[in-house]
Design an enzyme around this catalytic site. Structure first.
Site, PDB file in Angstrom:
ATOM      1  N   GLU A  57      68.407 -14.530 -40.991  1.00  0.00           N
ATOM      2  CA  GLU A  57      67.969 -16.085 -40.616  1.00  0.00           C
ATOM      3  C   GLU A  57      67.347 -16.127 -41.714  1.00  0.00           C
ATOM      4  O   GLU A  57      66.446 -17.402 -41.910  1.00  0.00           O
ATOM      5  CB  GLU A  57      65.975 -14.677 -40.335  1.00  0.00           C
ATOM      6  CG  GLU A  57      66.293 -14.200 -38.822  1.00  0.00           C
ATOM      7  CD  GLU A  57      64.588 -13.456 -38.955  1.00  0.00           C
ATOM      8  OE1 GLU A  57      64.227 -12.501 -38.205  1.00  0.00           O
ATOM      9  OE2 GLU A  57      63.730 -13.165 -40.316  1.00  0.00           O
ATOM     10  N   GLY A  78      67.483 -20.502 -43.733  1.00  0.00           N
ATOM     11  CA  GLY A  78      66.784 -21.527 -42.932  1.00  0.00           C
ATOM     12  C   GLY A  78      66.755 -22.563 -43.941  1.00  0.00           C
ATOM     13  O   GLY A  78      67.864 -23.379 -44.352  1.00  0.00           O
ATOM     14  N   CYS A  89      44.701 -39.776 -53.324  1.00  0.00           N
ATOM     15  CA  CYS A  89      44.044 -39.808 -53.932  1.00  0.00           C
ATOM     16  C   CYS A  89      43.839 -38.342 -54.300  1.00  0.00           C
ATOM     17  O   CYS A  89      42.421 -38.026 -54.341  1.00  0.00           O
ATOM     18  CB  CYS A  89      42.340 -39.857 -53.176  1.00  0.00           C
ATOM     19  SG  CYS A  89      41.344 -40.156 -54.295  1.00  0.00           S
TER      20      CYS A  89
END
Length: 429
Positions: free
Chosen positions: A272, A274, A341
């Protein structure tokens, strides 16, 4: 300078495939995620070749990048998909994936998500809770479905040498089932008549540069599975590392594949990956808004932030930063910061960059994985545009959000009114 087969400087201009990035930015603005579809396909095929000794089936981890054009491109070249939510399943199906090529993983699947997965006909469910098994069995019975193919996720109690937020296989992690729990489940399969316990799964973390931890975990998994000869599928998860610094190197996957092949003869293997497929195929382009010198430092405030790319703030992650147009001249130590911020909104500390001015453009490299998928609207910032490049053409894959998008789903109802707007149920897929 060449960064990879798709991203390089040509005549001092940063390009993706054959496209000058500045020409894209002139039309779509900043901040902008830009991906090379060609590089994504190349990375997928490279991993296919590396793990050919295992005859491994690759399921792309959708959480790394859920862009529909990227998922569609991977589906077209034979990828399966690893999904960790009902929404990711929906995205994979929307991109054209066949349900049988989807693995549904995740430590906290809701009942609604499991109903959606089972009714959609996903190929596998990676289960890691006893309560989850009860849900799967009950739902399959209620729907009159065929037995659901399940891989039990082992927590091998192996600590990967990676960032602690990325380590998932140690005993204190929330993920997986202990070996004794799995043995108990497999010793009494009749308790779950609507489940086909056909595989075991493991995943010990991301950015696994040292394969020793992976092999130690695999050895534990193999020792467990040998007692259950009818189980023929092993899902090894992902975690293959990528390079984020120009001076780094990662081990070739060929050595890991050879070591795994010796251990896993006779098993059907799923992987798997990614990050290893999309990370270096993408970058985030930003514009310098202001330059100021303060406390003996040079700050460049850009229009990208931790809202667009949270990895530096969340993990202390490093992304190389380069200018779109190279120019001769001296460099200076620069703090590249965003406008959000928060003091954590620093995209790059102490970087040696040319002296920048307002309006100059920079690119944060290796941003194709866990960039846009982790982006937020913090500080009410619309999420950026996504662009795909393929050779000598490019297109907008996802438009930039607008202020209207920020409030699209909010209900401005009169608190004095008795009228109520209908609300959708929780987790509806």
């Amino acid at each position: 300078m060449v960064f990879n087969s798709s991203i390089r400087y040509v005549n001092r201009r940063l390009t993706v495939d054959q496209i000058d990035i500045a020409s894209i930015i002139a039309e779509v603005g900043t901040p902008a995620y830009i991906y090379s579809r060609r590089r994504i396909r190349e990375n997928f095929h490279r991993l296919e070749r590396a793990f050919a000794p295992l005859s491994a089936r690759l399921h792309f981890s959708v959480k790394a990048n859920g862009n529909l054009d990227i998922l569609r491109a991977l589906n077209e070249i034979g990828a399966g998909f690893d999904c960790v939510s009902g929404g990711e399943i929906y995205r994979a199906l929307k991109a054209g994936a066949k349900a049988r090529d989807i693995v549904f993983a995740g430590v906290g699947k809701t009942r609604d998500e499991l109903v959606y997965a089972i009714t959609s006909g996903v190929g596998w469910i990676n289960a890691e809770n006893l309560g989850e098994l009860d849900h799967i069995d009950t739902i399959a019975a209620e729907l009159g479905a065929e037995p659901v193919k399940v891989a039990l996720r082992l927590n091998p109690e192996v600590t990967a040498q990676t960032h602690p937020y990325m380590a998932t296989g140690h005993g204190a992690a929330k993920f997986g089932l202990a070996a004794d729990v799995i043995r108990d489940v497999l010793s009494r399969p009749a308790r779950y008549p609507r489940i086909d316990f056909a595989g075991l799964h493991m995943h010990i973390g991301s950015q696994l540069g040292d394969m020793r931890a992976t092999l130690a975990a695999v050895d534990k998994l193999v020792a467990l599975i040998q007692d259950y000869p009818r189980i023929k599928t092993i899902n090894l998860g992902g975690g293959l590392p990528v390079v984020y610094r120009f001076d780094e190197k990662t081990p070739s996957p060929d050595g890991l594949a050879a070591a795994l092949a010796r251990r896993l003869r006779g098993y059907d293997v799923l992987l798997e990956p990614g990050r290893a497929i999309v990370a270096d195929a993408g970058l985030l382009v930003a514009e310098a808004l202001y330059v100021k010198r303060q406390a003996g430092q040079s700050f460049v405030v850009v229009d990208a932030s931790m809202a667009e790319l949270i990895r530096p703030a969340l993990y202390g992650a490093h992304h190389e930063i380069v200018v779109l147009r190279q120019a001769a001249g001296e460099t200076e130590t620069t703090q590249v910061v965003g406008p959000v911020c928060e003091s954590a909104d620093v995209l790059g500390r102490d970087r040696q960059l040319p002296t920048l001015e307002a309006g100059d453009k920079v690119a944060l490299m290796t941003a194709g994985a866990y960039g846009m998928t982790m982006a937020s609207n913090y500080n009410a910032r619309p999420r950026p545009v996504e662009v795909l490049v393929d050779g000598d053409r490019w297109w907008v894959s996802r438009r930039r959000e607008t202020f209207d998008d920020l409030v699209r789903y909010e209900l401005l109802t009169d608190p004095q009114a008795n009228q109520k707007d209908p609300l959708p149920g929780p987790n509806q897929c």
